[in-house]
Design a protein around this motif. Structure first.
Motif, PDB file in Angstrom:
ATOM      1  N   TYR A  72     -43.143  51.198 -67.196  1.00 33.56           N
ATOM      2  CA  TYR A  72     -44.693  50.150 -67.583  1.00 33.56           C
ATOM      3  C   TYR A  72     -44.572  48.447 -68.086  1.00 33.56           C
ATOM      4  O   TYR A  72     -45.816  48.776 -68.082  1.00 33.56           O
ATOM      5  N   TYR A  73     -43.025  48.896 -68.572  1.00 28.13           N
ATOM      6  CA  TYR A  73     -43.379  47.740 -69.876  1.00 28.13           C
ATOM      7  C   TYR A  73     -44.398  46.793 -68.926  1.00 28.13           C
ATOM      8  O   TYR A  73     -45.134  46.007 -69.316  1.00 28.13           O
ATOM      9  N   ASN A  74     -42.983  46.236 -67.887  1.00 24.94           N
ATOM     10  CA  ASN A  74     -43.611  44.482 -67.336  1.00 24.94           C
ATOM     11  C   ASN A  74     -44.953  44.608 -66.954  1.00 24.94           C
ATOM     12  O   ASN A  74     -45.836  43.730 -66.614  1.00 24.94           O
ATOM     13  N   TYR A  75     -45.381  45.431 -66.283  1.00 28.11           N
ATOM     14  CA  TYR A  75     -46.154  45.726 -65.750  1.00 28.11           C
ATOM     15  C   TYR A  75     -47.907  45.611 -66.312  1.00 28.11           C
ATOM     16  O   TYR A  75     -49.056  45.074 -65.902  1.00 28.11           O
ATOM     17  N   ILE A  76     -47.785  46.195 -67.886  1.00 24.24           N
ATOM     18  CA  ILE A  76     -48.726  46.328 -68.979  1.00 24.24           C
ATOM     19  C   ILE A  76     -48.690  44.282 -69.197  1.00 24.24           C
ATOM     20  O   ILE A  76     -49.800  44.012 -69.555  1.00 24.24           O
ATOM     21  N   LEU A 130     -42.137  44.776 -78.230  1.00 21.29           N
ATOM     22  CA  LEU A 130     -42.440  43.693 -77.097  1.00 21.29           C
ATOM     23  C   LEU A 130     -43.865  43.324 -76.501  1.00 21.29           C
ATOM     24  O   LEU A 130     -44.129  42.160 -76.240  1.00 21.29           O
ATOM     25  N   LEU A 131     -44.970  44.224 -76.631  1.00 20.64           N
ATOM     26  CA  LEU A 131     -46.360  44.286 -77.260  1.00 20.64           C
ATOM     27  C   LEU A 131     -46.584  43.095 -77.646  1.00 20.64           C
ATOM     28  O   LEU A 131     -47.470  41.955 -77.303  1.00 20.64           O
ATOM     29  N   THR A 152     -61.472  55.449 -59.411  1.00 21.03           N
ATOM     30  CA  THR A 152     -60.615  56.577 -58.228  1.00 21.03           C
ATOM     31  C   THR A 152     -59.160  56.152 -58.981  1.00 21.03           C
ATOM     32  O   THR A 152     -58.881  54.876 -59.377  1.00 21.03           O
ATOM     33  N   ILE A 153     -58.282  56.890 -58.825  1.00 24.51           N
ATOM     34  CA  ILE A 153     -57.154  57.021 -59.761  1.00 24.51           C
ATOM     35  C   ILE A 153     -56.024  56.801 -58.902  1.00 24.51           C
ATOM     36  O   ILE A 153     -55.417  57.189 -57.611  1.00 24.51           O
ATOM     37  N   LEU A 154     -55.437  55.363 -58.924  1.00 24.76           N
ATOM     38  CA  LEU A 154     -54.599  54.892 -57.768  1.00 24.76           C
ATOM     39  C   LEU A 154     -53.069  55.786 -58.263  1.00 24.76           C
ATOM     40  O   LEU A 154     -52.976  55.738 -59.587  1.00 24.76           O
ATOM     41  N   ASP A 155     -52.185  56.225 -57.518  1.00 25.79           N
ATOM     42  CA  ASP A 155     -50.927  56.949 -57.609  1.00 25.79           C
ATOM     43  C   ASP A 155     -49.907  55.494 -57.569  1.00 25.79           C
ATOM     44  O   ASP A 155     -48.773  56.327 -57.502  1.00 25.79           O
ATOM     45  N   LYS A 156     -49.919  54.168 -57.547  1.00 22.65           N
ATOM     46  CA  LYS A 156     -48.494  53.005 -57.309  1.00 22.65           C
ATOM     47  C   LYS A 156     -49.381  51.845 -58.546  1.00 22.65           C
ATOM     48  O   LYS A 156     -51.087  51.965 -58.837  1.00 22.65           O
ATOM     49  N   LYS A 157     -48.090  51.685 -58.754  1.00 22.00           N
ATOM     50  CA  LYS A 157     -49.111  50.156 -59.727  1.00 22.00           C
ATOM     51  C   LYS A 157     -48.939  49.377 -59.112  1.00 22.00           C
ATOM     52  O   LYS A 157     -48.941  48.834 -57.652  1.00 22.00           O
ATOM     53  N   THR A 178     -61.230  48.648 -69.283  1.00 24.28           N
ATOM     54  CA  THR A 178     -60.091  49.330 -68.957  1.00 24.28           C
ATOM     55  C   THR A 178     -59.247  49.972 -68.476  1.00 24.28           C
ATOM     56  O   THR A 178     -59.776  51.092 -66.993  1.00 24.28           O
ATOM     57  N   LEU A 179     -58.131  50.322 -68.652  1.00 25.64           N
ATOM     58  CA  LEU A 179     -57.110  50.864 -67.597  1.00 25.64           C
ATOM     59  C   LEU A 179     -56.708  52.536 -68.363  1.00 25.64           C
ATOM     60  O   LEU A 179     -56.151  52.351 -69.202  1.00 25.64           O
ATOM     61  N   VAL A 180     -56.826  53.282 -67.852  1.00 21.32           N
ATOM     62  CA  VAL A 180     -56.356  54.200 -68.383  1.00 21.32           C
ATOM     63  C   VAL A 180     -54.736  54.702 -67.358  1.00 21.32           C
ATOM     64  O   VAL A 180     -55.166  54.681 -66.444  1.00 21.32           O
TER      65      VAL A 180
END
Length: 120
Positions: free
Chosen positions: A72-76, A98-99, A46-51, A5-7
């Motif tokens: 974040y549309y394309n990233y997700i 879109l999803l 670990t929380i990342l601060d970049k895609k 799961t990505l938060v």
């Protein structure tokens, strides 16, 4: 097997729902990845601060308002999750559309409620 799961919109602040969600997901032994504004750790996550490219993402649970989601549309979509959960305050019908066009399930729900009622 997709099981992470990505938060998205993760916070180091223990009073934020995204922070609580990370803790509850880990309590249920759910693998968690997290992206937020600041690097840091919540429990063993670990929380990342970049895609960043991530693998095996089953669910994305959103803690970003609709305006902030746009970046974040394309990233997700590229992560190819099975579903995206829109938590209260994150509802975004443009993104839902879109999803769905990309065969990704959407759920307008609260991750914390889903976890506490064993519906996650």
């Amino acid at each position: 097997m997709k099981n992470v799961t990505l938060v998205l919109g993760a916070s180091l602040n223990p009073n934020r729902y995204s922070n609580i969600a990370i803790k509850r997901l880990r309590d249920k032994n759910v693998a968690v990845a997290a992206v937020g504004l600041r690097k840091g750790n919540v429990l063993d996550v670990t929380i990342l601060d970049k895609k960043q490219p991530l693998e095996n993402i089953d669910t994305v649970t959103l803690y970003l308002n609709p305006k902030r989601q746009e970046a974040y549309y394309n990233y997700i979509i590229d992560l190819k999750p099975r579903r995206v959960i829109f938590n209260p305050g994150t509802e975004n019908m443009e993104f839902v559309k879109l999803l769905k066009e990309n065969n990704i399930e959407t759920e307008i729900a609260c991750t914390l409620v889903l976890l506490s009622t064993n519906q996650y």
